[in-house]
Motif scaffolding. Structure first.
Motif, PDB file in Angstrom:
ATOM      1  N   ARG A   1      23.238 -31.066 -48.538  1.00 15.34           N
ATOM      2  CA  ARG A   1      24.264 -32.110 -48.603  1.00 15.34           C
ATOM      3  C   ARG A   1      24.337 -32.681 -47.270  1.00 15.34           C
ATOM      4  NH1 ARG A   1      29.610 -28.304 -49.755  1.00 15.34           N
ATOM      5  NH2 ARG A   1      29.527 -27.397 -47.520  1.00 15.34           N
ATOM      6  N   GLN A   2      24.916 -34.200 -47.542  1.00 14.11           N
ATOM      7  CA  GLN A   2      25.213 -34.741 -46.525  1.00 14.11           C
ATOM      8  C   GLN A   2      26.440 -35.658 -46.669  1.00 14.11           C
ATOM      9  OE1 GLN A   2      22.075 -37.205 -44.857  1.00 14.11           O
ATOM     10  NE2 GLN A   2      22.751 -37.304 -42.718  1.00 14.11           N
ATOM     11  N   ALA A   3      27.446 -35.359 -45.799  1.00 11.76           N
ATOM     12  CA  ALA A   3      28.602 -36.233 -45.682  1.00 11.76           C
ATOM     13  C   ALA A   3      28.650 -37.182 -44.877  1.00 11.76           C
ATOM     14  CB  ALA A   3      29.817 -35.299 -45.495  1.00 11.76           C
ATOM     15  N   PRO A   4      29.434 -38.439 -45.048  1.00 10.21           N
ATOM     16  CA  PRO A   4      29.051 -39.529 -44.088  1.00 10.21           C
ATOM     17  C   PRO A   4      29.610 -39.187 -42.785  1.00 10.21           C
ATOM     18  CG  PRO A   4      30.469 -39.935 -46.072  1.00 10.21           C
ATOM     19  CD  PRO A   4      30.180 -38.677 -46.244  1.00 10.21           C
ATOM     20  N   GLY A   5      28.648 -39.525 -41.728  1.00 11.04           N
ATOM     21  CA  GLY A   5      28.943 -39.229 -40.268  1.00 11.04           C
ATOM     22  C   GLY A   5      28.468 -37.885 -39.893  1.00 11.04           C
ATOM     23  N   LYS A   6      27.931 -37.050 -40.887  1.00 13.37           N
ATOM     24  CA  LYS A   6      27.599 -35.709 -40.541  1.00 13.37           C
ATOM     25  C   LYS A   6      26.142 -35.434 -40.759  1.00 13.37           C
ATOM     26  CE  LYS A   6      32.299 -33.776 -41.329  1.00 13.37           C
ATOM     27  NZ  LYS A   6      32.860 -32.379 -42.003  1.00 13.37           N
ATOM     28  N   ALA A   7      25.429 -34.428 -40.199  1.00 14.41           N
ATOM     29  CA  ALA A   7      24.352 -34.103 -40.312  1.00 14.41           C
ATOM     30  C   ALA A   7      23.939 -33.336 -41.730  1.00 14.41           C
ATOM     31  CB  ALA A   7      23.745 -32.957 -39.135  1.00 14.41           C
ATOM     32  N   ARG A   8      22.769 -33.474 -42.307  1.00 17.54           N
ATOM     33  CA  ARG A   8      22.626 -32.686 -43.481  1.00 17.54           C
ATOM     34  C   ARG A   8      22.946 -31.266 -43.118  1.00 17.54           C
ATOM     35  NH1 ARG A   8      16.968 -34.284 -44.954  1.00 17.54           N
ATOM     36  NH2 ARG A   8      16.193 -32.723 -43.535  1.00 17.54           N
ATOM     37  N   GLU A   9      23.088 -30.585 -44.258  1.00 14.14           N
ATOM     38  CA  GLU A   9      23.314 -29.209 -44.332  1.00 14.14           C
ATOM     39  C   GLU A   9      22.965 -28.514 -45.396  1.00 14.14           C
ATOM     40  OE1 GLU A   9      27.469 -26.444 -44.778  1.00 14.14           O
ATOM     41  OE2 GLU A   9      27.582 -28.554 -45.428  1.00 14.14           O
TER      42      GLU A   9
END
Length: 123
Positions: A37-45
């Motif tokens: 998953r990837q949230a706005p402004g965050k790295a893919r997790e």
């Protein structure tokens, strides 16, 4: 190789969603399938992985006990059941296949990304 994720949507805190990843173009039960998953402004997790060969699974600490990934090899589909959702679970969720045959636990061992499906959890 194609993977198609679906099932995202808008849900309230504490609610549930089930994502599906339908695969085609390869021998399904030879590879691992991961959810990321990837949230706005965050790295893919990395969220979870499942070995379609033996059903072995692994989860990120942030989702353990709330998310469950399963595989229906006959349908070439991997599911991600998400319960007790929190606002911090909001992200675009992607499924991907391991680059090689076998069981793999690290995101850099995955490629062949499907298009994402958006999950939004309202507070």
């Amino acid at each position: 190789v194609q993977l198609q994720a679906s099932g995202g949507g808008l849900v309230q805190t504490g609610g549930s969603l089930r994502l599906a990843c339908v695969a085609s173009g390869f021998i399904f039960h030879d590879y691992s399938i991961g959810w990321f998953r990837q949230a706005p402004g965050k790295a893919r997790e990395g969220v979870s992985i499942i070995s379609t060969a033996d059903g072995a699974t692994s989860y990120a600490d942030s989702v353990k006990g709330r998310f469950t990934t399963t595989s229906d090899n006959a349908k070439k589909t991997v599911y991600l059941q998400m319960n007790s959702l929190k606002p911090e679970d909001s992200a675009v969720y992607y499924c991907a296949r391991s680059l090689n045959i076998g069981t793999y636990y690290y995101s850099d061992e995955y490629g062949y990304w499907g298009q994402g499906t958006l999950v939004t959890v309202s507070s």
